[in-house]
Design a protein around this motif. Structure first.
Motif, mmCIF file in Angstrom:
data_model
loop_
_atom_site.group_PDB
_atom_site.id
_atom_site.type_symbol
_atom_site.label_atom_id
_atom_site.label_comp_id
_atom_site.label_asym_id
_atom_site.label_seq_id
_atom_site.Cartn_x
_atom_site.Cartn_y
_atom_site.Cartn_z
ATOM 1 N N ASP A 75 0.828 -1.221 0.000
ATOM 2 C CA ASP A 75 0.000 0.000 0.000
ATOM 3 C C ASP A 75 0.857 1.264 0.000
ATOM 4 O OD1 ASP A 75 -2.281 -1.606 0.183
ATOM 5 O OD2 ASP A 75 -2.089 -1.710 2.372
ATOM 6 N N SER A 226 2.767 7.075 3.910
ATOM 7 C CA SER A 226 3.598 6.935 2.715
ATOM 8 C C SER A 226 4.837 7.826 2.843
ATOM 9 C CB SER A 226 2.801 7.345 1.474
ATOM 10 O OG SER A 226 2.830 8.751 1.337
ATOM 11 N N GLU A 229 4.388 11.589 2.800
ATOM 12 C CA GLU A 229 3.808 12.285 3.949
ATOM 13 C C GLU A 229 4.780 12.432 5.113
ATOM 14 O OE1 GLU A 229 -0.703 10.600 3.821
ATOM 15 O OE2 GLU A 229 0.904 9.112 3.955
ATOM 16 N N LEU A 251 2.362 4.027 -4.779
ATOM 17 C CA LEU A 251 2.914 5.390 -4.798
ATOM 18 C C LEU A 251 2.570 6.113 -6.096
ATOM 19 C CD1 LEU A 251 6.493 5.163 -3.201
ATOM 20 C CD2 LEU A 251 4.297 5.540 -2.092
ATOM 21 N N ARG A 253 -0.081 5.674 -7.882
ATOM 22 C CA ARG A 253 -1.488 6.087 -7.744
ATOM 23 C C ARG A 253 -1.589 7.351 -6.903
ATOM 24 N NH1 ARG A 253 -2.662 0.671 -6.935
ATOM 25 N NH2 ARG A 253 -2.737 0.949 -4.689
ATOM 26 N N MET A 254 -0.842 7.353 -5.761
ATOM 27 C CA MET A 254 -0.876 8.525 -4.866
ATOM 28 C C MET A 254 -0.387 9.771 -5.580
ATOM 29 S SD MET A 254 0.646 7.205 -1.268
ATOM 30 C CE MET A 254 0.342 5.525 -0.805
ATOM 31 N N LYS A 255 0.628 9.612 -6.418
ATOM 32 C CA LYS A 255 1.181 10.761 -7.138
ATOM 33 C C LYS A 255 0.112 11.382 -8.027
ATOM 34 C CE LYS A 255 5.498 11.105 -8.894
ATOM 35 N NZ LYS A 255 6.815 10.708 -9.419
ATOM 36 N N GLU A 257 -3.141 11.116 -7.599
ATOM 37 C CA GLU A 257 -4.210 11.689 -6.756
ATOM 38 C C GLU A 257 -3.761 12.989 -6.084
ATOM 39 O OE1 GLU A 257 -4.883 8.461 -4.129
ATOM 40 O OE2 GLU A 257 -5.748 7.212 -5.702
ATOM 41 N N LYS A 259 -0.807 14.112 -3.318
ATOM 42 C CA LYS A 259 -0.738 13.836 -1.889
ATOM 43 C C LYS A 259 -1.383 14.945 -1.048
ATOM 44 C CE LYS A 259 3.974 15.602 -1.953
ATOM 45 N NZ LYS A 259 5.297 15.598 -1.377
#
Lengths: 348, 127
Positions: A75, A226, A229, A251, A253-255, A257, A259
């Motif tokens: 995750d 992550s 953060e 990561l 995906r997070m990029k 979206e 952070k």
């Protein structure tokens, strides 16, 4: 003395603040043998370590050089932070003792499909010597190979006479760390004291790393946080597109979206210390909030400082409620001191 | 009767020393400053404040934690040790003398005898 994850360790030998100041102005020596040392060797060692951690060990040009990195779950959460050192036929990982069990489980499970052997080096001690005068201790070291460390750059290392010495540390000062057999560690310790180093406990180790803006596992990060953060974005290397390290997809995906949280430094002008878990607020209604990850009194700046995970907004200050009063904090870079000098940059 | 210099204690680590006018000087014990470690801030009560026995009256913040300081007995705050605001390390260096926190005019000076003796306090620290 306290029980630190099964290790009996001193919070301080005398005054914690004096020990802190000693490392900033002179030289301190730390027994950090509680750190877990794992050697990964075998045909697939490089391939496996490149998969295991977020930073890319291909960057290591020299033998015994170290690279700070995160080890992520699927995750994208931080299982641990570590330093990976290059060996002749593999890598040495120095990981946290608090996370030892989880780390061993994760690494051994993931290693199953690779030709790689993991050995926990509990036959070795670890000593850190830190401070502007640490070079004195280095030049007085009886082991000639350790003395050659002098010409090395930060993060680089040497190995010989059973001693693995590197220019690394957890204080923001010049210094080095030595991994060596237990019996040799006693001699090295005594010699360093003779050369002017003072023993430093866990308390000052924590305030030194906090001033330097270095993370502590379980405070700035854990397996639900992550690297983005907790100020560890720089330890994630996406350069080689074919390298699919654990957590990479999450990561990416997070990029996309974008952070939402980041780690910042807080500086207070009031007589109050923010502590882990305390909330800080950005609006009168307290709808926008962040969380203090570590807080202390900075012996160098002589005022309270903290690290906090806060929403990614451009606020210049925030406030906490303490003992019925509002306490204001300036927001800035998550680092305060480097080599004895203030480097905190307030947002403007 | 207790002697003028005798210290009496609360189990929560405060000491009190009474003078002939029934004024109680209050501080924290040697054991307390040792447990706290380096003290970095001290908050003191306002002069004139009426305190109840065992009421939170001051705050001591160390590198490790913030702790309340309780009033050993009830009375009015008549003096505070303002030096501690700028030099809190005095509490570490001299907890029983220069590191006193505040003085209270006791409502009932005979209540002093109800506080723990040094021996009783030391025994309570060992528990």
């Amino acid at each position: 003395m306290v029980d630190f994850h099964g290790w009996s360790m001193p919070i301080n030998y005398g005054s914690q603040i004096s020990e802190h100041v000693c490392v900033r102005e002179n030289c301190g020596i730390f027994d950090v043998s509680h750190m877990t040392i794992l050697d990964l060797k075998g045909k697939d060692a490089e391939e496996f370590v490149r998969k295991l951690i977020s930073n890319d060990v291909r960057k290591l040009n020299e033998l015994y050089e170290g690279l700070y990195s995160a080890m992520l779950n699927d995750d994208g959460g931080v299982i641990d932070d570590l330093i990976a050192y290059k060996l002749e036929n593999g890598y040495r990982l120095v990981v946290n003792c608090a996370t030892r069990g989880e780390d061993l489980k994760w690494i051994s499970t993931k290693a199953k499909n690779y030709s790689v052997e993991m050995e926990e080096r509990d036959d070795l001690s670890m000593v850190a010597i830190q401070g502007p005068n640490s070079s004195e201790v280095l030049s007085n070291c009886p082991a000639p190979i350790v003395r050659t460390l002098e010409s090395k750059k930060k993060q680089q290392g040497v190995y010989g006479n059973d001693m693995f010495a590197t220019k690394t540390g957890y204080t923001g000062e010049a210094g080095f760390e030595v991994i060596l057999p237990h019996d040799l560690a006693v001699g090295l310790w005594k010699n360093a004291i003779k050369a002017g180093a003072q023993p430093i406990g866990l308390g000052a180790r924590d305030t030194l790393r906090l001033e330097a803006g270095m993370n502590l596992y379980g405070f700035e990060m854990d397996d639900s946080i992550s690297p983005f953060e907790c100020n560890m974005t720089w330890t994630v290397d996406f350069t080689d597109e074919d390298r699919n390290f654990f957590g990479k997809e999450a990561l990416m995906r997070m990029k996309k979206e974008n952070k939402q949280y980041e780690l910042v430094g807080l500086m207070l002008e009031e007589r109050a210390i923010l502590r882990q878990g305390q909330k800080v607020y950005f609006d009168d209604e307290k709808n926008i909030e962040g969380t203090v990850t570590s807080g202390t009194y900075s012996p160098t700046l002589k005022k309270p400082i903290a690290l906090a995970r806060v929403p990614k907004i451009s606020a210049k200050s925030c406030y906490a409620e303490m003992r019925g009063k509002e306490v204001f904090a300036k927001i800035g870079s998550p680092r305060f001191i480097k080599e004895g000098k203030e480097i905190f940059k307030e947002r403007i | 009767m207790s002697s003028a210099s005798e210290l009496r204690y609360l189990a929560s680590h405060e000491w009190g020393r009474i003078d002939e006018e029934g004024i109680l000087t209050v501080g924290i014990s040697e054991h307390a400053q040792d447990l706290l470690g380096d003290i970095v801030f001290v908050e003191l009560p306002d002069i004139g404040k009426e305190l109840d026995a065992e009421e939170e009256s001051a705050i001591v913040e160390s590198v490790k934690a913030a702790s309340d300081v309780y009033a050993p007995l009830s009375g009015e705050v008549i003096e505070i040790n303002e030096k501690l605001l700028d030099e809190p390390e005095i509490v570490n260096n001299s907890p029983l003398e220069d590191g006193w926190f505040f003085k209270i005019k006791l409502n009932d000076s005979t209540a002093f005898e109800s506080l723990m003796t040094e021996e009783e306090y030391n025994a309570s620290c060992e528990d």
